[in-house]
Design an enzyme around this catalytic site. Structure first.
Site, mmCIF file in Angstrom:
data_model
loop_
_atom_site.group_PDB
_atom_site.id
_atom_site.type_symbol
_atom_site.label_atom_id
_atom_site.label_comp_id
_atom_site.label_asym_id
_atom_site.label_seq_id
_atom_site.Cartn_x
_atom_site.Cartn_y
_atom_site.Cartn_z
ATOM 1 N N ARG A 1 42.177 53.737 41.531
ATOM 2 C CA ARG A 1 41.594 52.386 41.987
ATOM 3 C C ARG A 1 42.190 51.770 43.195
ATOM 4 N NH1 ARG A 1 39.789 46.875 38.708
ATOM 5 N NH2 ARG A 1 38.278 48.301 38.140
ATOM 6 N N HIS B 1 31.703 52.171 42.452
ATOM 7 C CA HIS B 1 32.475 51.688 41.210
ATOM 8 C C HIS B 1 31.699 52.660 40.250
ATOM 9 C CE1 HIS B 1 34.782 50.343 38.244
ATOM 10 N NE2 HIS B 1 34.371 49.292 37.969
ATOM 11 N N GLN C 1 31.403 52.079 36.520
ATOM 12 C CA GLN C 1 30.694 51.063 36.059
ATOM 13 C C GLN C 1 29.370 51.374 35.858
ATOM 14 O OE1 GLN C 1 32.046 47.698 35.244
ATOM 15 N NE2 GLN C 1 30.030 47.690 34.310
ATOM 16 N N ASP D 1 27.017 39.863 40.075
ATOM 17 C CA ASP D 1 28.627 40.321 40.160
ATOM 18 C C ASP D 1 29.207 39.068 41.064
ATOM 19 O OD1 ASP D 1 31.145 41.413 40.211
ATOM 20 O OD2 ASP D 1 30.734 43.229 41.611
ATOM 21 N N CYS E 1 29.331 43.291 35.326
ATOM 22 C CA CYS E 1 30.468 44.043 35.159
ATOM 23 C C CYS E 1 31.498 43.574 34.752
ATOM 24 C CB CYS E 1 30.559 44.888 36.465
ATOM 25 S SG CYS E 1 31.400 43.840 37.617
ATOM 26 N N ARG F 1 31.949 50.672 28.718
ATOM 27 C CA ARG F 1 32.958 51.335 29.769
ATOM 28 C C ARG F 1 33.535 52.585 29.214
ATOM 29 N NH1 ARG F 1 34.670 49.107 34.284
ATOM 30 N NH2 ARG F 1 35.547 51.216 34.627
HETATM 31 N N1 CP Z 1 34.349 45.714 35.596
HETATM 32 C C1 CP Z 1 35.577 46.131 35.820
HETATM 33 O O1 CP Z 1 35.631 47.099 36.416
HETATM 34 O O2 CP Z 1 36.622 45.506 35.116
HETATM 35 P P1 CP Z 1 37.985 45.599 35.523
HETATM 36 O O3 CP Z 1 38.322 45.125 36.947
HETATM 37 O O4 CP Z 1 38.697 44.605 34.620
HETATM 38 O O5 CP Z 1 38.678 46.855 35.256
HETATM 39 N N1 NVA Z 2 32.994 43.802 42.780
HETATM 40 C C1 NVA Z 2 34.111 43.304 42.302
HETATM 41 C C2 NVA Z 2 34.013 44.450 40.958
HETATM 42 C C3 NVA Z 2 35.217 44.007 39.880
HETATM 43 C C4 NVA Z 2 35.361 44.972 38.787
HETATM 44 C C5 NVA Z 2 35.562 43.694 42.932
HETATM 45 O O1 NVA Z 2 35.448 44.933 43.564
HETATM 46 O O2 NVA Z 2 36.408 43.089 42.899
#
Ligand code: CP
Ligand code: NVA
Length: 300
Positions: free
Chosen positions: A98, A125, A128, A217, A257, A285
């Site tokens: 990530r 993502h 997701q 989101d 999400c 997920r």
């Molecule tokens: N939706 C999602 O990716 O959640 P987290 O940031 O908690 O992993």
């Molecule tokens: N768009 C958000 C998603 C979090 C899971 C971010 O990148 O923070």
């Protein structure tokens, strides 16, 4: 050739359908493709769902996950991304990351001899979006011919949702404030992926009108914290509330999400109401992660 999962479009439509099918197979039917192997999970940003679902998916496939925070690994600070991956591929069957900058997972994949998995970047993502597709398929049977609305920021989650939706034959409509939506070029790219279609505008009522699923989101993604006040101003009027949901199809579902900010991108009455599927979406997920890892591990 080593396969990676950096974006949904790394799969063909047939492969995407197979990954979703693998995600619904009982764990015992997946033959433990990671037996005796490690999977490195590197996080430059916080996570609840992604870490937990990936760790459990690795365990369910017979592997051993090793979680490391970004500060400890120090991607491009302590050592270059390329050196990190060349070492980790000697220990692990797969490496997942990530990251703030998508270019980091691109660079890792360019030199890796094991699959690299994007667990969220500034661009996409994919894990997701696989879960989103699973949740919607369970609800609708198929996404083909369905209308999916996105209200808010055209961010990483929105982009991956667009790819998965068009590839599975749905129409996706984005309603985003000016300057925060997809470009015409991006809409053309999405529309050209497969049989579905993508459209963009700025009016939430237009996007949600008759839609079968309404997604949103956060207005402020991780890494954009300095813009919080400006974004709250720009996105005012983009809250998914009961009045907006009433324009969707009968029995439309609400999806997010998570993490969600009640009172900003979504009203409490919607996210905690009967149309909301956010908890089963979150649970999906783990199933989606397991399907993706099984596919990358060679299960067919
Ligand atoms: N939706 C999602 O990716 O959640 P987290 O940031 O908690 O992993
Ligand atoms: N768009 C958000 C998603 C979090 C899971 C971010 O990148 O923070």
């Amino acid at each position: 050739m080593t396969r990676h999962l950096l974006n949904i479009v790394d799969f063909t439509v047939d492969e995407l359908q197979l990954v979703l099918e693998l995600s619904t197979r009982p764990v015992e039917a997946l033959a433990r493709p990671l037996d005796g192997s490690g999977v490195a999970l590197i996080f430059e940003k916080p996570s609840n769902r992604t870490r937990q679902s990936m760790e459990m998916a690795v365990v369910q496939l017979g592997g051993h996950p090793i979680y490391t925070r970004g500060e400890e690994v120090g991607i491009d600070k302590r050592e270059p991304a390329e050196d990190i991956i060349r070492i980790l591929e000697g220990y692990h069957a797969m490496v997942a990351a990530r990251v703030f900058s998508h270019s980091v997972v691109d660079r890792m994949a360019a030199v890796a001899s094991v699959p690299v998995i994007n667990m969220l970047s500034d661009v996409s993502h994919p894990l997701q979006a696989l879960a989103d597709a699973l949740t919607m398929q369970r609800e609708f049977g198929t996404l083909a011919g369905r209308t999916i609305a996105w209200v808010g920021d055209y961010n990483n989650v929105a982009r991956s949702l667009g790819e998965v939706s068009v590839m599975l034959g749905a129409e996706i409509r984005y309603a985003c404030p000016d300057g925060y939506g997809p470009s015409e070029h991006e809409i053309a790219r999405l529309s050209s992926l497969a049989t579905g279609d993508a459209h963009a505008g700025s009016d939430p009522s237009w996007a949600v009108g008759g839609a079968h699923a309404v997604h949103t989101d956060t207005w402020v993604s991780m890494g954009q914290e300095a813009e919080v006040e400006e974004r709250k101003r720009v996105f005012a009027g983009y809250t998914v509330d009961d009045s907006l949901m009433s324009k969707a199809a009968d029995n439309a579902i609400f999806m997010h999400c998570l993490p969600a900010y009640r009172g900003l991108e979504v009203a409490t009455e919607v996210i905690d109401g009967t149309q909301s599927r956010v908890i089963s979406q979150g649970h999906d997920r783990m199933h989606a992660a397991r399907g993706a890892l099984a596919f990358l591990g060679g299960v067919r």
